[in-house]
Design a protein around this motif. Sequence first.
Motif, short mmCIF file in Angstrom:
data_model
loop_
_atom_site.label_atom_id
_atom_site.label_comp_id
_atom_site.label_asym_id
_atom_site.label_seq_id
_atom_site.Cartn_x
_atom_site.Cartn_y
_atom_site.Cartn_z
N GLY A 133 14.80 -33.66 69.32
CA GLY A 133 15.85 -33.99 70.27
C GLY A 133 15.68 -35.37 70.87
N LYS A 134 16.79 -35.96 71.28
CA LYS A 134 16.76 -37.25 71.96
C LYS A 134 16.77 -37.01 73.47
N ILE A 135 16.26 -37.98 74.22
CA ILE A 135 16.24 -37.92 75.67
C ILE A 135 17.08 -39.07 76.22
N PHE A 136 18.02 -38.73 77.09
CA PHE A 136 18.84 -39.73 77.77
C PHE A 136 18.58 -39.62 79.26
N LEU A 137 18.52 -40.75 79.95
CA LEU A 137 18.26 -40.75 81.39
C LEU A 137 19.27 -41.65 82.09
N ILE A 138 19.68 -41.22 83.29
CA ILE A 138 20.61 -42.01 84.09
C ILE A 138 20.48 -41.60 85.55
N GLY A 139 20.80 -42.52 86.44
CA GLY A 139 20.79 -42.23 87.86
C GLY A 139 21.97 -42.87 88.56
N GLY A 140 22.06 -42.64 89.84
CA GLY A 140 23.15 -43.18 90.64
C GLY A 140 22.82 -44.56 91.20
#
Length: 275
Positions: A133-140
């Motif tokens: 699986g791939k990992i994606f990250l994001i925040g505000g």
Amino acid sequence: MASSIAELIAERIDAMPAGERRAAQTLVANYPLIGLKTVADFSQQAGVSSPTILRFVARLGFHNYPEFQAALQDELAAQLQSPLTRTVTAPSPDSGKTSPVLEATLNNIHETFRHVSEKQIAEIVARLANPRGKIFLIGGRFTDPIAHYMAAHLTIVRSNVFHLTGQESTWRDRLIDMGKRDVLLIFDIRRYQDSLIRLAEKAHTRGVEIVLFTDQWLSPIARFARHVIAGRTAVPSSWDSSAALFVVAETLIGELTRALEAESARRIREMEELR
């Protein structure tokens, strides 16, 4: 600061019977609004009886349903506060004593980890360790630096890690690369970001597993998340503190590095050789 209802749920859900656990999961997924409806409405949406809802409320430590709702109303008011309405004058610490902000920050870290179970950390790490699986990250607006920081470390210990940057349209374009094997880590604290909520909803419809890092009042993204980590963020300041969430991120980085010990060591060695 007293524990939020979301924290109480995280602390006690493993001991709940099946019906109460469904009530807890329904509340977290619709936090806090479903709890502000009648017992009958809450029970219908959770698919359990009204007495089960009342037992669930009692298990959380409330004497009755109105007391439970009053606590939720207080949390909703706190959730909607802006930096302007949170403006406070912190008392000057006595000489030689810890400053109020530092004391609150240390307490936030302690309370965050008091409500995050080792089982949950282990489950998240196991999911992040899946090489397929791939990992994606994001925040505000204020939490994306945590996503960036975590992505920078995860990229070293495993492949296929992506920090989503740029405008919202760019994030949406990346949805085409997300599927059922993938994980999306989202950092979102009050006042919650609509663009992140929209991204989470679309990712959820594609079968992406979402891990949410939020505050004790829970971002609406909780309704789409497989795992929710609620960190303490309030300090005697106009601004919330993300220190506890940074420590959570560092904990996951360390645990994943250990879980992928051979792989991470090989990647670090090769990176050093390429410098």
